[in-house]
Design a protein around this motif. Structure first.
Motif, PDB file in Angstrom:
ATOM      1  N   LYS A  12      -9.468  -4.290  -7.599  1.00 45.18           N
ATOM      2  CA  LYS A  12     -10.509  -3.455  -7.013  1.00 45.18           C
ATOM      3  C   LYS A  12     -11.163  -4.125  -5.812  1.00 45.18           C
ATOM      4  CE  LYS A  12     -14.698  -0.930  -8.241  1.00 45.18           C
ATOM      5  NZ  LYS A  12     -15.655  -0.601  -9.320  1.00 45.18           N
ATOM      6  N   GLU A  13     -11.323  -5.434  -5.839  1.00 45.14           N
ATOM      7  CA  GLU A  13     -12.066  -6.142  -4.795  1.00 45.14           C
ATOM      8  C   GLU A  13     -11.177  -6.677  -3.673  1.00 45.14           C
ATOM      9  OE1 GLU A  13     -15.275  -6.063  -4.737  1.00 45.14           O
ATOM     10  OE2 GLU A  13     -15.261  -4.949  -6.636  1.00 45.14           O
ATOM     11  N   THR A  14      -9.946  -6.213  -3.598  1.00 49.71           N
ATOM     12  CA  THR A  14      -9.052  -6.671  -2.528  1.00 49.71           C
ATOM     13  C   THR A  14      -9.470  -6.071  -1.191  1.00 49.71           C
ATOM     14  OG1 THR A  14      -7.228  -6.821  -4.090  1.00 49.71           O
ATOM     15  CG2 THR A  14      -6.664  -6.795  -1.759  1.00 49.71           C
ATOM     16  N   LYS A  15      -9.472  -6.899  -0.149  1.00 44.30           N
ATOM     17  CA  LYS A  15      -9.833  -6.440   1.191  1.00 44.30           C
ATOM     18  C   LYS A  15      -8.729  -6.793   2.182  1.00 44.30           C
ATOM     19  CE  LYS A  15     -14.792  -6.964   0.376  1.00 44.30           C
ATOM     20  NZ  LYS A  15     -16.044  -7.668   0.784  1.00 44.30           N
ATOM     21  N   LEU A  16      -8.535  -5.896   3.157  1.00 44.07           N
ATOM     22  CA  LEU A  16      -7.564  -6.110   4.231  1.00 44.07           C
ATOM     23  C   LEU A  16      -8.315  -6.152   5.544  1.00 44.07           C
ATOM     24  CD1 LEU A  16      -4.512  -6.177   5.110  1.00 44.07           C
ATOM     25  CD2 LEU A  16      -4.701  -3.695   5.416  1.00 44.07           C
ATOM     26  N   LEU A  17      -8.044  -7.146   6.363  1.00 41.32           N
ATOM     27  CA  LEU A  17      -8.691  -7.300   7.662  1.00 41.32           C
ATOM     28  C   LEU A  17      -7.637  -7.526   8.737  1.00 41.32           C
ATOM     29  CD1 LEU A  17     -11.565  -7.456   8.897  1.00 41.32           C
ATOM     30  CD2 LEU A  17     -11.331  -9.945   8.795  1.00 41.32           C
ATOM     31  N   PRO A  18      -7.536  -6.655   9.750  1.00 42.22           N
ATOM     32  CA  PRO A  18      -8.283  -5.406   9.902  1.00 42.22           C
ATOM     33  C   PRO A  18      -7.899  -4.387   8.828  1.00 42.22           C
ATOM     34  CG  PRO A  18      -6.509  -5.514  11.503  1.00 42.22           C
ATOM     35  CD  PRO A  18      -6.532  -6.846  10.821  1.00 42.22           C
ATOM     36  N   THR A  19      -8.694  -3.342   8.699  1.00 40.78           N
ATOM     37  CA  THR A  19      -8.500  -2.394   7.605  1.00 40.78           C
ATOM     38  C   THR A  19      -7.217  -1.590   7.744  1.00 40.78           C
ATOM     39  OG1 THR A  19      -9.872  -0.792   8.794  1.00 40.78           O
ATOM     40  CG2 THR A  19     -10.959  -2.200   7.148  1.00 40.78           C
ATOM     41  N   LYS A  20      -6.638  -1.554   8.955  1.00 40.59           N
ATOM     42  CA  LYS A  20      -5.339  -0.923   9.181  1.00 40.59           C
ATOM     43  C   LYS A  20      -4.458  -1.892   9.951  1.00 40.59           C
ATOM     44  CE  LYS A  20      -7.205   3.771   9.298  1.00 40.59           C
ATOM     45  NZ  LYS A  20      -7.365   5.012  10.084  1.00 40.59           N
ATOM     46  N   LEU A  21      -3.183  -1.923   9.615  1.00 35.61           N
ATOM     47  CA  LEU A  21      -2.257  -2.816  10.317  1.00 35.61           C
ATOM     48  C   LEU A  21      -2.099  -2.358  11.755  1.00 35.61           C
ATOM     49  CD1 LEU A  21       0.526  -3.407   7.635  1.00 35.61           C
ATOM     50  CD2 LEU A  21      -1.602  -4.667   8.015  1.00 35.61           C
ATOM     51  N   GLN A  22      -2.050  -3.314  12.683  1.00 31.28           N
ATOM     52  CA  GLN A  22      -1.993  -2.984  14.100  1.00 31.28           C
ATOM     53  C   GLN A  22      -0.953  -3.836  14.811  1.00 31.28           C
ATOM     54  OE1 GLN A  22      -5.892  -3.130  15.928  1.00 31.28           O
ATOM     55  NE2 GLN A  22      -6.877  -2.254  14.117  1.00 31.28           N
ATOM     56  N   LEU A  93       2.282  -1.555   2.875  1.00 29.48           N
ATOM     57  CA  LEU A  93       1.867  -2.905   2.489  1.00 29.48           C
ATOM     58  C   LEU A  93       1.306  -2.814   1.065  1.00 29.48           C
ATOM     59  CD1 LEU A  93       1.451  -5.874   3.352  1.00 29.48           C
ATOM     60  CD2 LEU A  93      -0.863  -5.224   4.056  1.00 29.48           C
ATOM     61  N   GLU A  94       1.975  -3.517   0.146  1.00 26.56           N
ATOM     62  CA  GLU A  94       1.667  -3.353  -1.278  1.00 26.56           C
ATOM     63  C   GLU A  94       1.328  -4.700  -1.914  1.00 26.56           C
ATOM     64  OE1 GLU A  94       4.036  -0.506  -3.832  1.00 26.56           O
ATOM     65  OE2 GLU A  94       4.723  -2.437  -4.642  1.00 26.56           O
ATOM     66  N   LEU A  95       0.212  -4.750  -2.641  1.00 24.80           N
ATOM     67  CA  LEU A  95      -0.177  -5.937  -3.387  1.00 24.80           C
ATOM     68  C   LEU A  95       0.147  -5.702  -4.870  1.00 24.80           C
ATOM     69  CD1 LEU A  95      -1.555  -8.716  -3.265  1.00 24.80           C
ATOM     70  CD2 LEU A  95      -3.729  -7.560  -3.731  1.00 24.80           C
ATOM     71  N   VAL A 110      -0.648  -2.259  -9.175  1.00 29.66           N
ATOM     72  CA  VAL A 110      -0.192  -2.219  -7.782  1.00 29.66           C
ATOM     73  C   VAL A 110      -1.260  -1.528  -6.938  1.00 29.66           C
ATOM     74  CG1 VAL A 110       1.484  -1.222  -6.181  1.00 29.66           C
ATOM     75  CG2 VAL A 110       2.269  -2.230  -8.323  1.00 29.66           C
ATOM     76  N   LYS A 111      -1.529  -2.094  -5.771  1.00 28.22           N
ATOM     77  CA  LYS A 111      -2.481  -1.468  -4.855  1.00 28.22           C
ATOM     78  C   LYS A 111      -1.860  -1.395  -3.459  1.00 28.22           C
ATOM     79  CE  LYS A 111      -7.243  -1.550  -3.209  1.00 28.22           C
ATOM     80  NZ  LYS A 111      -8.566  -2.218  -3.281  1.00 28.22           N
ATOM     81  N   ILE A 112      -1.845  -0.184  -2.900  1.00 33.02           N
ATOM     82  CA  ILE A 112      -1.368  -0.007  -1.523  1.00 33.02           C
ATOM     83  C   ILE A 112      -2.516  -0.333  -0.572  1.00 33.02           C
ATOM     84  CG2 ILE A 112      -0.543   1.655   0.180  1.00 33.02           C
ATOM     85  CD1 ILE A 112       0.891   3.104  -2.093  1.00 33.02           C
ATOM     86  N   LEU A 113      -2.322  -1.356   0.236  1.00 35.59           N
ATOM     87  CA  LEU A 113      -3.365  -1.807   1.151  1.00 35.59           C
ATOM     88  C   LEU A 113      -3.317  -1.091   2.501  1.00 35.59           C
ATOM     89  CD1 LEU A 113      -3.256  -5.663   0.524  1.00 35.59           C
ATOM     90  CD2 LEU A 113      -4.622  -3.917  -0.649  1.00 35.59           C
ATOM     91  N   ALA A 114      -2.128  -0.686   2.924  1.00 36.15           N
ATOM     92  CA  ALA A 114      -2.002  -0.021   4.231  1.00 36.15           C
ATOM     93  C   ALA A 114      -0.707   0.762   4.283  1.00 36.15           C
ATOM     94  CB  ALA A 114      -2.043  -1.049   5.360  1.00 36.15           C
ATOM     95  N   ARG A 115      -0.745   1.828   5.056  1.00 40.55           N
ATOM     96  CA  ARG A 115       0.454   2.639   5.293  1.00 40.55           C
ATOM     97  C   ARG A 115       0.738   2.649   6.787  1.00 40.55           C
ATOM     98  NH1 ARG A 115       1.521   5.839   0.749  1.00 40.55           N
ATOM     99  NH2 ARG A 115      -0.216   5.954  -0.739  1.00 40.55           N
ATOM    100  N   GLY A 116       1.906   2.148   7.159  1.00 37.55           N
ATOM    101  CA  GLY A 116       2.308   2.157   8.551  1.00 37.55           C
ATOM    102  C   GLY A 116       1.585   1.129   9.406  1.00 37.55           C
ATOM    103  N   VAL A 117       1.873   1.187  10.698  1.00 34.25           N
ATOM    104  CA  VAL A 117       1.286   0.269  11.675  1.00 34.25           C
ATOM    105  C   VAL A 117       0.792   1.081  12.865  1.00 34.25           C
ATOM    106  CG1 VAL A 117       1.718  -1.687  13.226  1.00 34.25           C
ATOM    107  CG2 VAL A 117       2.849  -1.593  10.991  1.00 34.25           C
TER     108      VAL A 117
END
Length: 574
Positions: A12-22, A93-95, A110-117
């Motif tokens: 639940k507390e997982t964070k991605l920085l930046p919030t979307k892949l670029q 991007l899957e954790l 499983v948590k999906i952190l981002a979809r696409g770039v």
């Protein structure tokens, strides 16, 4: 009764920085951090975290994350970087969280952190041909100096009207001067490509509250130009108008010097907030400086604007043309045509096939850089038109060989530019950039720099130098691709006011181009104006199949994809 578990028990507390892949400078870089709660002495059991970036048939295993055990949780923080590939546009991007004493292939959570770039920089137009889009002209011919046939001349003229009136007055001093300037331009450039007349009306009360005035002004100017034979052919004339639109006011505001930077920003905040026209008018009227600004700028909106694109016409006379045809059919040695005659013939020939024959013959007759360079440009443009990959690659290789031959004869900015353009088409952006930079140092010709620097600016966007990119476009443009690239540079630099201005100019230059609307949709999405973004996105995908496919997966519009309205705009085109 089974206990209902939360959606994420441990992630639940997982964070991605930046919030979307670029995408940035050919790579994707990000950081994953968070904590796994310790629920009891026994839970979690032997916790492990694994990160993967996967597509249907491709995967990057980013490995196990290092966990640091504390009193109440395990913490983790890791940074990643890998080279971008096109398949990543639709990857996930899957954790994965594992626990237990036994090894298992199936994760517990499983948590999906981002979809696409997000790949907005790759939208920059650099000359690559796309399906269902006009074929972009690439390469620059070395001109003879007698004419600039390969460089379209474009100029704008403004004709003024009295408040609330649509009767055109040619005797008005400013209009008389514009007519004389237009006549001089047409004498110098008699080969007309297009005329565009846009009638505009000021927001002043005297100008009325309906859309007829601007259109009547455009029609009045059109009729005057035709009746007085200033323009002879109406078939290439596009007559339109703008009403309840702050676009032209914003253009004037950009040049208005009696406002501070913060005051101008306040104006742009109002004009770009997506509110209805009348609401924006009311907001502007409340600004202390507005009476002075409106007095200065409103009279300049009582106009009809004429935009002309034309070329100079010059070439061989009938006798010289006969000699040319005989020379092409024979060995050309005794044609009595000078090197300049041959070059002029190639320059004025409209068809690539004819240019090809002329420049091939010139390489046999003259040892100068011009025919080798210009023949290379012909091959580059033929490659753009080829649908067969092997044929296209072969033509580009032939063009590169010709340019290397030209380079051995003479150092020329045109040759360096063309080599740079070929490298761009091959995706070798850094080597291309060096060629284009070297080309800039060899000349101060503005017509050359306008094209060369715009391509350098597009590469600056791809290379991640966004602020520098905005400086490259300091020229007057008429092509929608150049306005779009300029807007994209400002968008990537997060200057949304200027980005909007130039995306709109791209739209006005050619509404069916699509990219200007896509840029406006990106700005609206970044400003959380969902309804505005959907309006622009609808126009973008209706005009361009490439953008239709991109919008479906672009992470920029991820929040929009959660709405029914987003998918409705795609169903309309099916």
């Amino acid at each position: 009764m089974a206990k209902l578990m939360p959606e994420y028990e441990y992630l639940k507390e997982t964070k991605l920085l930046p919030t979307k892949l670029q995408y940035h400078r050919d790579s994707v870089k990000f950081e994953v951090s968070g904590e796994i709660p310790v629920l009891s002495v026994l839970l979690p059991r032997n916790p492990k975290l694994k990160l993967v970036f996967k597509h249907s048939d491709k995967i990057i295993d980013l490995g196990w994350l290092e966990l640091n055990k504390g009193v109440s949780s395990y913490t983790y923080k890791s940074s990643y970087s890998f080279v971008y590939k096109p398949w990543m546009d639709t990857a996930i991007l899957e954790l994965q969280f594992f626990q237990g004493k036994k090894e298992s292939d199936l994760p517990y959570e499983v948590k999906i952190l981002a979809r696409g770039v997000i790949t907005s920089p790759l939208l920059a137009k650099v000359g690559k041909a796309q399906a269902n889009e006009p074929i972009p002209a690439v390469g620059m011919y070395i001109p003879t100096g007698l004419l600039d046939v390969d460089l379209m001349q474009s100029k704008s003229f403004s004709f003024y009207f009295s408040p609330g009136e649509s009767e055109f007055s040619p005797s008005l001093k400013s209009n008389r001067e514009e007519i004389e300037a237009l006549q001089r331009f047409l004498i110098a450039n008699p080969s007309i490509e297009s005329f565009k007349i846009t009638g505009i009306q000021s927001p002043e009360r005297e100008e009325g509250r309906d859309s007829r005035l601007g259109n009547d002004r455009a029609q009045a100017l059109s009729q005057y130009l035709l009746a007085n034979k200033i323009i002879l052919d109406s078939s290439r004339m596009d007559v339109t108008s703008r009403w309840n639109d702050w676009f032209d006011f914003r253009l004037l505001l950009r040049e208005y010097t009696d406002l501070s930077t913060s005051q101008r920003d306040t104006y742009y905040d109002i004009l770009l907030n997506g509110d209805p026209y009348e609401s924006q008018r009311e907001a502007l009227s409340r600004l202390a400086s507005f009476p002075k600004v409106s007095r200065a700028l409103y009279p300049r909106l009582r106009v009809a604007k004429l935009e002309v694109s034309a070329r100079p016409v010059q070439g061989l006379n009938a006798q010289e043309s006969q000699r040319l045809q005989k020379a092409l059919a024979g060995d050309g040695l005794n044609s009595e045509l000078s090197m300049l005659d041959w070059a002029l013939a190639g320059e004025t020939s409209p068809r690539l096939e004819d240019k090809d024959k002329i420049y091939i013959k010139m390489t046999e007759l003259f040892r100068t850089a011009l025919p080798y360079n210009n023949l290379a440009v012909v091959k580059m443009r033929q490659a753009q038109r080829s649908l067969i990959v092997t044929e296209r690659d072969s033509l580009l290789l032939r063009a590169e060989v010709l340019l290397r031959q030209a380079e051995r004869i003479e150092a020329s900015p045109y040759i360096l530019h063309n080599l740079g353009q070929i490298l761009v088409l091959k995706g070798e952006y850094w080597e291309a950039y060096k060629k284009l930079s070297d080309a800039t140092t060899l000349t101060r010709r503005e017509d050359f720099l306008k094209i060369n620097e715009s391509l350098r600016g597009a590469l600056d966007i791809i290379r991640g130098d966004y602020k520098l990119a905005t400086l490259r476009f300091d020229y007057e443009y008429s092509e929608p691709k150049d306005f779009f690239n300029k807007g994209l540079a400002y968008y990537m630099a997060k200057d949304y006011a200027n980005a909007t201005l130039f995306f709109e100019e791209s739209v006005f230059a050619r509404r069916d181009y699509g990219y200007g609307f896509y840029g406006l949709a990106m700005v609206a999405a970044a400003s959380n104006q969902k309804e505005v973004a959907l309006i622009h996105l609808t126009k973008a995908i209706d005009s361009n199949e490439v953008l239709y496919q991109k919008a479906l997966v672009d992470p920029i519009f991820e929040e929009l994809r959660s709405s029914q309205e987003f998918f409705e705009i795609f169903r309309k085109g099916e």
